[in-house]
Design an enzyme around this catalytic site. Structure first.
Site, PDB file in Angstrom:
ATOM      1  N   HIS A 118       0.848  -1.195   0.000  1.00  0.00           N
ATOM      2  CA  HIS A 118       0.000   0.000   0.000  1.00  0.00           C
ATOM      3  C   HIS A 118       0.886   1.250   0.000  1.00  0.00           C
ATOM      4  O   HIS A 118       2.033   1.208   0.462  1.00  0.00           O
ATOM      5  CB  HIS A 118      -0.893   0.010   1.245  1.00  0.00           C
ATOM      6  CG  HIS A 118      -2.041  -0.957   1.154  1.00  0.00           C
ATOM      7  ND1 HIS A 118      -3.106  -0.921   2.024  1.00  0.00           N
ATOM      8  CD2 HIS A 118      -2.301  -1.964   0.278  1.00  0.00           C
ATOM      9  CE1 HIS A 118      -3.962  -1.883   1.702  1.00  0.00           C
ATOM     10  NE2 HIS A 118      -3.501  -2.527   0.658  1.00  0.00           N
ATOM     11  N   GLU A 159       0.866   3.929   1.811  1.00  0.00           N
ATOM     12  CA  GLU A 159       1.338   4.368   3.125  1.00  0.00           C
ATOM     13  C   GLU A 159       2.522   3.541   3.622  1.00  0.00           C
ATOM     14  O   GLU A 159       3.468   4.070   4.193  1.00  0.00           O
ATOM     15  CB  GLU A 159       0.222   4.248   4.175  1.00  0.00           C
ATOM     16  CG  GLU A 159      -1.052   5.023   3.876  1.00  0.00           C
ATOM     17  CD  GLU A 159      -2.099   4.154   3.193  1.00  0.00           C
ATOM     18  OE1 GLU A 159      -1.780   3.481   2.201  1.00  0.00           O
ATOM     19  OE2 GLU A 159      -3.254   4.165   3.660  1.00  0.00           O
ATOM     20  N   CYS A 172      -6.196   1.729   5.841  1.00  0.00           N
ATOM     21  CA  CYS A 172      -6.798   0.461   6.273  1.00  0.00           C
ATOM     22  C   CYS A 172      -6.195   0.049   7.622  1.00  0.00           C
ATOM     23  O   CYS A 172      -5.334   0.732   8.163  1.00  0.00           O
ATOM     24  CB  CYS A 172      -6.538  -0.626   5.228  1.00  0.00           C
ATOM     25  SG  CYS A 172      -4.832  -1.220   5.201  1.00  0.00           S
ATOM     26  N   CYS A 176      -2.294  -0.423   7.442  1.00  0.00           N
ATOM     27  CA  CYS A 176      -1.553   0.844   7.370  1.00  0.00           C
ATOM     28  C   CYS A 176      -1.695   1.631   8.667  1.00  0.00           C
ATOM     29  O   CYS A 176      -0.742   2.267   9.117  1.00  0.00           O
ATOM     30  CB  CYS A 176      -2.034   1.659   6.177  1.00  0.00           C
ATOM     31  SG  CYS A 176      -1.609   0.865   4.614  1.00  0.00           S
TER      32      CYS A 176
END
Lengths: 148, 148
Positions: free
Chosen positions: A57, A59, A87, A90
């Site tokens: 992801h 992040e 999410c 993260c």
């Protein structure tokens, strides 16, 4: 408009730019930048498809890259700008890194941390929601419309 | 003892071996292996200190490596063995990877996913707790005793 608002929008535009790169590559369009002392120290976009890796992801990559640059694990003096609500995964990483401020654009009602792990960030972290929300959301909606 | 118990202990010993490697390197001693069709497809230990990277937990590395080996993002047919209860971040990654079964040794009352994100795993995932619990816990306790 306050000076902070201007700055937040300015940095969110950089995150949006990253999200657009993701879309071009067929990735879910989420982008992130990390800012430390008014300087962008990392920028990343979602790469889960390309890398076949659910951990890739925006992040996560931005955190890894920022810590590498600063040479330490903790990012207390940093602000993370991300186009969509983080999410659970993260949010956990943001908590471990002790990121001091989190700014995001669009909410993620289905998979966002607020639903699954509302206390994942560091207790002292501050959160600003809805910066360039419409643009961040539109990018996601257009992407999923094309996928259908 | 059931056959499954034997297998679980056998694989948890491999995870413990990884955790011991972490301890030797001055890392918080947590190890993980991922098993698919009765074969270990990835093994990893915590490397957060060495890499200055809060995302370098044993589980995260094991997931990335397993997905890379299998060439796909999802690990539904896999079992993750990890010596200590996963944190929020790792639980989120385990959920995204749709890992079918999670087996862990010692609980983590302070930072474990059960406290912060109890619904992070895939809804169909099964969880087995307490395999070689005493050994997994002892390794952690000895590490932190030495650090004090």
């Amino acid at each position: 408009m306050k000076e902070t608002d201007n700055k937040d929008e300015q940095y969110m535009r950089k995150a949006l730019y990253e999200a657009e790169r993701a879309a071009e590559e067929g990735e879910i369009p989420i982008g992130a930048v990390i800012v430390c002392k008014d300087r962008i120290i990392s920028r990343a976009h979602n790469l889960t498809e390309k890398l076949h890796d659910v951990t890739a992801h925006a992040e996560m990559q931005a955190i890894t890259s920022a810590a590498d640059l600063l040479g330490g694990k903790y990012l207390s003096d940093c602000t993370l700008y991300v186009t969509v609500e983080p999410c659970v995964m993260c949010a956990g990483a943001i908590g471990w890194a002790q990121i001091g401020r989190i700014v995001y654009g669009a909410s993620d009602e289905k998979r966002g941390y607020q639903l699954y792990a509302p206390r994942a960030f560091h207790p002292k972290a501050t959160v600003t929601r809805g910066v360039l929300e419409a643009e961040c959301r539109q990018l996601m909606q257009e992407f999923f419309k094309q996928k259908r």
